[in-house]
Structures are given as C-alpha cells and as structure tokens.
Design a protein around this motif. Structure first.
Motif, PDB file in Angstrom:
ATOM      1  N   THR A 119       0.834  -1.194   0.000  1.00  0.00           N
ATOM      2  CA  THR A 119       0.000   0.000   0.000  1.00  0.00           C
ATOM      3  C   THR A 119       0.870   1.247   0.000  1.00  0.00           C
ATOM      4  O   THR A 119       1.782   1.360   0.804  1.00  0.00           O
ATOM      5  CB  THR A 119      -0.920   0.027   1.226  1.00  0.00           C
ATOM      6  N   THR A 120       0.592   2.160  -0.912  1.00  0.00           N
ATOM      7  CA  THR A 120       1.345   3.402  -0.974  1.00  0.00           C
ATOM      8  C   THR A 120       0.962   4.302   0.193  1.00  0.00           C
ATOM      9  O   THR A 120      -0.220   4.546   0.418  1.00  0.00           O
ATOM     10  CB  THR A 120       1.050   4.133  -2.293  1.00  0.00           C
ATOM     11  N   PRO A 121       1.956   4.810   0.951  1.00  0.00           N
ATOM     12  CA  PRO A 121       1.627   5.743   2.038  1.00  0.00           C
ATOM     13  C   PRO A 121       0.904   6.962   1.491  1.00  0.00           C
ATOM     14  O   PRO A 121       1.133   7.389   0.366  1.00  0.00           O
ATOM     15  CB  PRO A 121       3.009   6.120   2.592  1.00  0.00           C
ATOM     16  N   ILE A 122       0.028   7.505   2.296  1.00  0.00           N
ATOM     17  CA  ILE A 122      -0.771   8.649   1.867  1.00  0.00           C
ATOM     18  C   ILE A 122      -0.102   9.940   2.310  1.00  0.00           C
ATOM     19  O   ILE A 122       0.334  10.073   3.449  1.00  0.00           O
ATOM     20  CB  ILE A 122      -2.187   8.571   2.448  1.00  0.00           C
ATOM     21  N   ALA A 123      -0.014  10.890   1.375  1.00  0.00           N
ATOM     22  CA  ALA A 123       0.496  12.212   1.723  1.00  0.00           C
ATOM     23  C   ALA A 123      -0.587  12.957   2.489  1.00  0.00           C
ATOM     24  O   ALA A 123      -1.701  13.099   2.004  1.00  0.00           O
ATOM     25  CB  ALA A 123       0.868  12.979   0.455  1.00  0.00           C
ATOM     26  N   GLU A 148      -1.490  19.723 -11.190  1.00  0.00           N
ATOM     27  CA  GLU A 148      -0.634  20.893 -11.055  1.00  0.00           C
ATOM     28  C   GLU A 148       0.009  20.978  -9.671  1.00  0.00           C
ATOM     29  O   GLU A 148       1.189  21.297  -9.542  1.00  0.00           O
ATOM     30  CB  GLU A 148      -1.444  22.166 -11.344  1.00  0.00           C
ATOM     31  N   LEU A 149      -0.760  20.705  -8.639  1.00  0.00           N
ATOM     32  CA  LEU A 149      -0.227  20.791  -7.285  1.00  0.00           C
ATOM     33  C   LEU A 149       0.830  19.710  -7.044  1.00  0.00           C
ATOM     34  O   LEU A 149       1.780  19.925  -6.281  1.00  0.00           O
ATOM     35  CB  LEU A 149      -1.364  20.691  -6.262  1.00  0.00           C
ATOM     36  N   GLN A 150       0.681  18.566  -7.685  1.00  0.00           N
ATOM     37  CA  GLN A 150       1.719  17.546  -7.571  1.00  0.00           C
ATOM     38  C   GLN A 150       3.014  18.033  -8.201  1.00  0.00           C
ATOM     39  O   GLN A 150       4.112  17.835  -7.635  1.00  0.00           O
ATOM     40  CB  GLN A 150       1.278  16.243  -8.234  1.00  0.00           C
ATOM     41  N   ALA A 151       2.929  18.679  -9.370  1.00  0.00           N
ATOM     42  CA  ALA A 151       4.131  19.214 -10.008  1.00  0.00           C
ATOM     43  C   ALA A 151       4.781  20.275  -9.129  1.00  0.00           C
ATOM     44  O   ALA A 151       6.009  20.371  -9.050  1.00  0.00           O
ATOM     45  CB  ALA A 151       3.784  19.787 -11.383  1.00  0.00           C
ATOM     46  N   THR A 152       3.974  21.074  -8.444  1.00  0.00           N
ATOM     47  CA  THR A 152       4.508  22.071  -7.519  1.00  0.00           C
ATOM     48  C   THR A 152       5.240  21.396  -6.365  1.00  0.00           C
ATOM     49  O   THR A 152       6.309  21.846  -5.926  1.00  0.00           O
ATOM     50  CB  THR A 152       3.373  22.963  -6.992  1.00  0.00           C
ATOM     51  N   CYS A 153       4.681  20.308  -5.864  1.00  0.00           N
ATOM     52  CA  CYS A 153       5.333  19.553  -4.792  1.00  0.00           C
ATOM     53  C   CYS A 153       6.665  18.969  -5.267  1.00  0.00           C
ATOM     54  O   CYS A 153       7.671  19.034  -4.554  1.00  0.00           O
ATOM     55  CB  CYS A 153       4.391  18.452  -4.312  1.00  0.00           C
ATOM     56  N   PHE A 154       6.695  18.414  -6.479  1.00  0.00           N
ATOM     57  CA  PHE A 154       7.943  17.899  -7.040  1.00  0.00           C
ATOM     58  C   PHE A 154       8.977  19.027  -7.163  1.00  0.00           C
ATOM     59  O   PHE A 154      10.166  18.816  -6.924  1.00  0.00           O
ATOM     60  CB  PHE A 154       7.694  17.280  -8.411  1.00  0.00           C
ATOM     61  N   TRP A 156      -3.123  12.645  -5.344  1.00  0.00           N
ATOM     62  CA  TRP A 156      -4.286  11.870  -5.782  1.00  0.00           C
ATOM     63  C   TRP A 156      -4.966  11.137  -4.629  1.00  0.00           C
ATOM     64  O   TRP A 156      -6.106  10.713  -4.745  1.00  0.00           O
ATOM     65  CB  TRP A 156      -3.885  10.878  -6.865  1.00  0.00           C
ATOM     66  N   MET A 157      -4.272  11.017  -3.485  1.00  0.00           N
ATOM     67  CA  MET A 157      -4.849  10.386  -2.317  1.00  0.00           C
ATOM     68  C   MET A 157      -5.046  11.388  -1.188  1.00  0.00           C
ATOM     69  O   MET A 157      -5.408  11.005  -0.072  1.00  0.00           O
ATOM     70  CB  MET A 157      -3.982   9.204  -1.860  1.00  0.00           C
ATOM     71  N   ALA A 158      -4.798  12.654  -1.469  1.00  0.00           N
ATOM     72  CA  ALA A 158      -4.937  13.691  -0.445  1.00  0.00           C
ATOM     73  C   ALA A 158      -6.378  14.172  -0.360  1.00  0.00           C
ATOM     74  O   ALA A 158      -7.169  14.024  -1.298  1.00  0.00           O
ATOM     75  CB  ALA A 158      -4.005  14.856  -0.757  1.00  0.00           C
ATOM     76  N   SER A 162      -9.612  16.451  -0.507  1.00  0.00           N
ATOM     77  CA  SER A 162      -9.991  17.444  -1.502  1.00  0.00           C
ATOM     78  C   SER A 162      -9.803  18.867  -0.994  1.00  0.00           C
ATOM     79  O   SER A 162      -9.574  19.782  -1.789  1.00  0.00           O
ATOM     80  CB  SER A 162     -11.446  17.226  -1.935  1.00  0.00           C
ATOM     81  N   SER A 163      -9.855  19.061   0.317  1.00  0.00           N
ATOM     82  CA  SER A 163      -9.662  20.405   0.851  1.00  0.00           C
ATOM     83  C   SER A 163      -8.250  20.914   0.607  1.00  0.00           C
ATOM     84  O   SER A 163      -8.025  22.131   0.574  1.00  0.00           O
ATOM     85  CB  SER A 163      -9.952  20.420   2.362  1.00  0.00           C
ATOM     86  N   THR A 164      -7.298  20.012   0.438  1.00  0.00           N
ATOM     87  CA  THR A 164      -5.916  20.427   0.195  1.00  0.00           C
ATOM     88  C   THR A 164      -5.618  20.577  -1.296  1.00  0.00           C
ATOM     89  O   THR A 164      -4.520  20.976  -1.667  1.00  0.00           O
ATOM     90  CB  THR A 164      -4.920  19.404   0.793  1.00  0.00           C
ATOM     91  N   THR A 165      -6.590  20.258  -2.151  1.00  0.00           N
ATOM     92  CA  THR A 165      -6.389  20.395  -3.598  1.00  0.00           C
ATOM     93  C   THR A 165      -7.476  21.268  -4.223  1.00  0.00           C
ATOM     94  O   THR A 165      -7.747  21.157  -5.411  1.00  0.00           O
ATOM     95  CB  THR A 165      -6.366  19.013  -4.279  1.00  0.00           C
ATOM     96  N   SER A 166      -8.079  22.094  -3.417  1.00  0.00           N
ATOM     97  CA  SER A 166      -9.149  22.976  -3.915  1.00  0.00           C
ATOM     98  C   SER A 166      -8.551  24.204  -4.595  1.00  0.00           C
ATOM     99  O   SER A 166      -7.359  24.471  -4.505  1.00  0.00           O
ATOM    100  CB  SER A 166     -10.032  23.425  -2.754  1.00  0.00           C
TER     101      SER A 166
END
Length: 350
Positions: free
Chosen positions: A37-41, A272-278, A342-344, A346-350
């Motif tokens: 199982t992939t850990p959740i961010a 987009e937010l994932q690319a920002t995190c990278f 993708w597992m975060a 929705s409030s953190t990706t609004s």
C-alpha cells in the motif's frame, strides 16, 4: 481428572490455537499490506498568510494545450509523443535523449499507487546558480539549462532505481516569443512557461517570466531572486516526471472519463499541485549548494502564496494557499510519496 475436565482442556487448547492462528494471519496480512500500500500524503501545514493585495494575473494562467499555469476550461491535447519542436535561432537545440533498456520490473503507472512514490528523496547534488540576473536573457537561459541538467541527474537517479525508463526533456528558451508544439509561448496576456508532453519539451520566454506580458505580472515582479523562476522551471520539470512515469497518461484517461467540468478541473488541480510539490522537492535537494539560505527559502514560501487561482478565472491550478502548502510539502517532507496529491483530501487540492 474427569472426562469433563479433559474435554474442557482439549477444547480450551483448540480455542487458544484458533486465536493464535487468527492473530498470526492478521499480522501477516498487515505486513503484506504495509509492503504493497502506498503511504498517503497528508499535508499538515497551515496555509501561508494570504496576500493583502490582489496581484495581477500571474502563474494561474496556462495554455489550453499543456499542463503549466494558465487558465483553461479543460485539457485539449492528449499526452503523446510527436515531432520535435520548431526551433528559432534563440532557442536551445534538442538534447540527445538517453533512453534506458526495458525495465526488468513491472512499473505501476496509475495515479494513486504509481511506482514513482517508492523513489524516496532526491539526492543532494552540487548545483550552483552563481550570481545571475533574471533580467539578462543570456544569463537566465544559461541558468535554466544548467539547473535543468541538475534535475536530470537527480530525477534520473531515483527513477532508474525503480525501473522507470528515464530520458531528459528538451528546452526551447527564447528572449521574446515563439511557437511550440503546444501553442505560442508566452500565450497572449501570459508570462508562464509550459511543458508540452507531445514532444517532451519545456518552453519559456525569459523576458515574459522576468518582466511580465500584457497585464500579467512577471515572476521577477514578485521575487527578483532567480530561485523563483528556477522553482517554476522545477515545476515544469515535475510535469515531465509525471509524463514519463505514466501519471500524465492516467490523469488524461480520468479526465476523458469525467462527465463534469468541475470534475475535470479537480483532476487538473491535483496534477498541477503535484508538479509544484515535485518542484519543492528539487529546490530543497540543492539548497546547500545552489544555495538557498533561510532568507531565500522564506521568499520562496511567500512567492507560492502569490500564485494560483484567482476569483473570476477557472479553478484549474489550486488556491494560493494550496499552492503554498504543496510547495512546502515537497520542501519540508522531501519524499516522492508525500507528493501523492491523488490520495490527499480534496480540501488540500481545492
């Protein structure tokens, strides 16, 4: 000992053995789950202070044919390979692609359990910026290409270890404007760079990024230190990582399946937010040698509270608070799985 006592002992032993078997199975199952199982961010950071003044349109704008930062009602170009971009005299020629042999392991290319999340942290490489002015085309272009090679080394190293074939992106950097495989750069009224998955190329105008274009403020009008622009180039490089790891293909498939505009926008924001995190991960990885001191780090954090979606425009890149949150997520936690938007919630990706 009576018959009843004997039977009680036997049945008690059987019951105890059954309990041990159940507990053992649960432990084995838990161990297997922890391995697969992939850990959740889980972003636990509070949003950076919101700006008191609404700046002009900045990096919330993106061409409709790419996954960079400009308004778009929905994606219009399916990620695919295609011909090399047309080059002008001011552009950097294509760099030779380093293509790995087929991987010997099965690579998961899904959104939530992608193999990239097992890649861990980026290596701490020596990557010096030097004293560069973002208002000089030649100096900024040279810095973009130099730090781009550092990104190749960092991402290539951890992706190859996971069996993910790696090849670096191309760059097309001009002083003014040009036309790329995914559209004009900069787009009318925009100053942002963009990544084009059709030919794995990052397009940018140094003048637009530094000074703005039309009513759009340049990054240099928010932060004059070159790390702001380079962090945006690290964001675009993050899109390249998404492309070669299959995240972009999976995102596009989900987008095509979505039947609502709000659903499409929600998927775009996570992308987009994932690319920002990278991008935050990479800036942290070179902080010691770039260098990024505490003052410049705080400038970066403030910078990412200024970019994102604004009222009246499509909500396709995430709020300013969430752009800041995910950049700091990559910077502070510095693990690939911590960028699993993708597992975060929705409030953190609004």
């Amino acid at each position: 000992m009576g018959v009843g006592a004997v039977l009680g002992t036997v049945f008690g032993s059987i019951a105890a053995l059954f309990v041990l078997i159940v507990i053992g199975a649960a432990m084995i199952g838990g161990a297997k789950e922890s391995r697969t199982t992939t850990p959740i961010a889980i972003p636990t950071l509070s949003p950076y202070d919101e700006p008191t003044r609404r700046p002009d349109r900045t990096s919330s704008e993106r061409p409709s044919t790419d996954s960079s930062r400009e308004p778009s009602t929905e994606p219009s170009t399916e990620p695919s390979t295609g011909p090399s971009p047309t080059r002008t005299q001011d552009e950097e020629p294509d760099r030779e692609q380093e293509v790995d042999p087929p991987a010997q392991v099965t690579v998961n290319r899904s959104l939530k359990n992608n193999t990239v999340y097992r890649a861990g942290a980026l290596p701490r490489l020596r990557c010096r910026a030097g004293n560069v002015s973002i208002f000089s085309h030649s100096q900024l272009k040279s810095l973009i290409l130099r730090t781009g090679r550092c990104m190749d080394q960092a991402w290539g190293q951890i992706l190859r270890k996971q069996g993910i074939p790696f090849s670096p992106p191309n760059y097309a950097i001009v002083a003014g404007r040009g036309r790329g495989a995914c559209g004009d750069y900069p787009a009318a009224g925009s100053m942002v760079p963009y990544y084009c998955p059709r030919n794995n190329t990052i397009y940018a105008s140094t003048t637009a990024m530094a000074k703005g274009n039309g009513n759009a403020r340049g990054y240099g009008q928010i932060i004059s230190w070159h790390g702001g622009i380079i962090s945006m180039m690290a964001h675009e490089y993050g899109h390249h990582v998404q492309n070669i790891t299959g995240l972009m293909d999976s995102w596009w498939a989900r987008t095509l399946d979505s039947t609502s505009q709000s659903g499409k926008l929600a998927l775009n924001r996570r992308m987009e937010l994932q690319a920002t995190c990278f991008g935050g991960m990479w800036m942290r990885s070179v902080a010691g040698t770039y260098p990024v001191n505490s003052t410049n780090r705080n400038q970066l954090f403030f910078f990412y509270s200024q970019v994102g979606d604004y009222p009246g425009f499509p909500r396709d890149h995430g709020s300013r608070a969430n752009n800041n949150r995910w950049f700091r997520q990559g910077w502070l936690k510095s693990q690939a799985y911590q960028c699993n938007t993708w597992m975060a919630a929705s409030s953190t990706t609004s």
